[in-house]
Design an enzyme around this catalytic site. Structure first.
Site, PDB file in Angstrom:
ATOM      1  N   TRP A   1     -11.276 -47.546  16.371  1.00  0.00           N
ATOM      2  CA  TRP A   1     -11.948 -48.231  14.871  1.00  0.00           C
ATOM      3  C   TRP A   1     -13.685 -48.464  15.733  1.00  0.00           C
ATOM      4  O   TRP A   1     -14.771 -47.637  15.720  1.00  0.00           O
ATOM      5  CB  TRP A   1     -11.783 -49.150  13.774  1.00  0.00           C
ATOM      6  CG  TRP A   1     -11.095 -47.765  12.987  1.00  0.00           C
ATOM      7  CD1 TRP A   1      -9.547 -48.460  13.125  1.00  0.00           C
ATOM      8  CD2 TRP A   1     -10.180 -46.984  12.543  1.00  0.00           C
ATOM      9  NE1 TRP A   1      -8.471 -47.863  12.661  1.00  0.00           N
ATOM     10  CE2 TRP A   1      -9.283 -46.892  12.392  1.00  0.00           C
ATOM     11  CE3 TRP A   1     -11.814 -46.150  12.366  1.00  0.00           C
ATOM     12  CZ2 TRP A   1      -9.392 -45.277  11.354  1.00  0.00           C
ATOM     13  CZ3 TRP A   1     -11.739 -44.511  11.658  1.00  0.00           C
ATOM     14  CH2 TRP A   1     -10.404 -44.241  11.126  1.00  0.00           C
TER      15      TRP A   1
ATOM     16  N   ASP B   1     -17.123 -54.595  10.947  1.00  0.00           N
ATOM     17  CA  ASP B   1     -16.666 -53.563  10.029  1.00  0.00           C
ATOM     18  C   ASP B   1     -15.381 -54.349   9.820  1.00  0.00           C
ATOM     19  O   ASP B   1     -14.541 -54.395  10.461  1.00  0.00           O
ATOM     20  CB  ASP B   1     -16.032 -52.232  11.068  1.00  0.00           C
ATOM     21  CG  ASP B   1     -15.546 -51.571  10.348  1.00  0.00           C
ATOM     22  OD1 ASP B   1     -15.043 -51.628   9.065  1.00  0.00           O
ATOM     23  OD2 ASP B   1     -15.122 -50.426  10.837  1.00  0.00           O
TER      24      ASP B   1
ATOM     25  N   LYS C   1      -8.224 -50.629   1.746  1.00  0.00           N
ATOM     26  CA  LYS C   1      -6.500 -51.571   2.407  1.00  0.00           C
ATOM     27  C   LYS C   1      -6.363 -52.815   1.048  1.00  0.00           C
ATOM     28  O   LYS C   1      -5.517 -52.620   0.982  1.00  0.00           O
ATOM     29  CB  LYS C   1      -7.069 -52.238   3.374  1.00  0.00           C
ATOM     30  CG  LYS C   1      -7.803 -51.275   4.496  1.00  0.00           C
ATOM     31  CD  LYS C   1      -6.772 -50.525   4.614  1.00  0.00           C
ATOM     32  CE  LYS C   1      -7.338 -49.002   6.081  1.00  0.00           C
ATOM     33  NZ  LYS C   1      -5.730 -47.927   6.094  1.00  0.00           N
TER      34      LYS C   1
END
Lengths: 330, 330
Positions: free
Chosen positions: B69, B141, B165
């Site tokens: 990511w 992030d 999530k």
């Protein structure tokens, strides 16, 4: 397991999104020449994505502006192209659609953009202009009349729509795009605005709004069960007709400013001859559980949004209320 | 009326989004110096929005890349800034977090970017690097460990997270940004990626993902009811500990490649010493209703994602299954 808990890469969700796409293709008779994308960010994100994907920064594009949304789309396009408003209804308070023969299109325009139904002003295209050249594509924001009636998709290069009016909860944006238009995005295009990325990944490049897509799929099933968009349009026509009839037969107590030939089947704006009664109208209607009748803050008056999900009985109730209200205050 | 039917401008939905923001501010102890935005498009959209809002195209920015990511974020930033990877864990298959003292930061960098928890690789920052200069902000992030533990927000310029999530359904992205950083977006920034637009409109510039925001609000209430993030972290630590213990005490039957000091509390990747048993492991576990244990297609093996919503009993069941499986195949 709820759809909210599923992995978007699991076979359960794949079957949901594939079924949703397949049913939408059936509903709108979308050929294999077109990709169907389930995205995020609303039509407002597409205002940027369209020029970014279709144009170079110096390319000309034409906009017909029949209301606030078309105007917003035009302004955003100026960041990524050279847009030109070839017709604007602003001076007539967005109550008209132009005569297509009178339009002066740019022969070099990459696309001609319309907003098929202006939510705030209640102005709806009943037919569509033909671009001057074969190379110019027709692009339509159908956010507020998507799946309310049959549309000949083959006339368009791109159709896009936020889901939240007719086909699902907010947070899902649907883009129908001719496949040969995909793959030429400007270098500075954010990856999430690049149609190529989404088309290659079947709308699963990153985690999509799974639950919203699931809900859209349920709505597509329901619209098919109703007999498809021909039947849906008949219901919408009937609903709109009794409401416009009530306005037009009120001897001016109620007024709809929109040209009769282009009145929206989805959004019915109207005013009272006595504006001082409008607050009372909205309040009394709310007391009878008819809510959200206040016009958009930018135009005032009242607005009845009678999307697919509004039953005929709901419109009949409103019409009866309007007649009572007029009898009392007329 | 369902939340799905409400106008996002009605007072009912306003109270929902305001309560959600207020509860999130309480949970993370977010000061008034920060704006809290509820957006769309996932962290991937923020990969572009951050440099677009914080940088000029020639500005340098630093990225610490501890997994896939972070790498994606770095690549997207190259469209809008001059990003530099000051540390990458790629050669060690993303199993480590760097020693902060060894980092060579660019003194002119506009920001230093980290991915606080790498979902695929199971590598989590336990502490955070300090930017070299006061003018350089720390950006994180936190998509996959947001609200899993307390975080000192005041150390960061921007924290961003996809909701899906730990805090809600997919389709909502939360951005926490220091207000003085807002208002300098590059001219070519799409309006939907401009933090100023969203901050000025309290996340209601266009129709937000109302139902998803409502669900996030319910989760924030629940996390507060659990005693806040200190208590939530304790539960997550216990869940992770029994799972890592099971792996480490398996005499090598199970292996976790990640450095012990930076193992994620959220995503626990592991392999079998006999890789030919992995398919059997996943299949047998699924038979006992433990699903989604297959590792990400880019790394293989297994991965147990034990987000906030996974109860201790679920991890205990997995651990018991792992021991049984080892007894049978070890």
């Amino acid at each position: 397991m709820s759809v909210m808990e599923m992995s978007h890469r699991g076979k359960e969700f794949l079957s949901i999104i594939q079924k949703a796409e397949s049913d939408l293709r059936t509903l709108l008779n979308i050929s294999d020449e077109y990709a169907v994308l389930f995205l995020q960010g609303g039509a407002t994100t597409q205002f940027a994505a369209i020029p970014l994907n279709i144009c170079s920064p110096d390319d000309a594009v034409d906009y017909i502006v029949t209301g606030s949304w078309g105007d917003k789309a035009f302004k955003e396009a100026a960041k990524y192209s050279k847009p030109n408003v070839i017709w604007s209804g602003k001076s007539e308070k967005y109550t008209k659609i132009p005569n297509f023969d009178s339009l002066v299109q740019n022969p070099d325009a990459k696309y001609l953009h319309i907003c098929a139904n202006e939510t705030i002003h209640g102005v709806e295209f009943k037919d569509y202009p033909t671009p001057l050249n074969e190379k110019t594509i027709l692009v339509a924001d159908m956010s507020s009349n998507f799946c309310s009636k049959p549309v000949d998709v083959s006339k368009f290069g791109i159709i896009y729509a936020g889901a939240q009016k007719n086909v699902g909860p907010s947070g899902v944006t649907i883009v129908i795009i001719r496949k040969d238009l995909i793959g030429n995005a400007q270098e500075s295009t954010p990856v999430m605005l690049d149609y190529k990325i989404h088309a290659e990944n079947n709308s699963l490049y990153n985690t999509p709004p799974c639950y919203g897509i699931y809900m859209c799929g349920l709505v597509f099933e329901d619209l098919l069960d109703q007999g498809g968009l021909v039947e849906v349009e008949k219901k919408n026509q009937k609903k709109a007709q009794i409401l416009y009839d009530a306005i037009d037969s009120s001897n001016g107590f109620y007024r709809c400013p929109v040209d009769k030939s282009v009145r929206s089947l989805m959004n019915v704006p109207f005013t009272l001859a006595k504006p001082e009664l409008e607050a009372e109208f909205v309040k009394t209607a709310a007391g009878e559980k008819m809510v959200q009748l206040k016009g958009h803050r930018s135009v005032g008056g009242m607005r009845a949004s009678i999307y697919n999900a509004m039953p005929l009985a709901g419109v009949e109730k409103l019409v009866a209320f309007m007649k009572e209200f007029q009898a009392k205050h007329g």
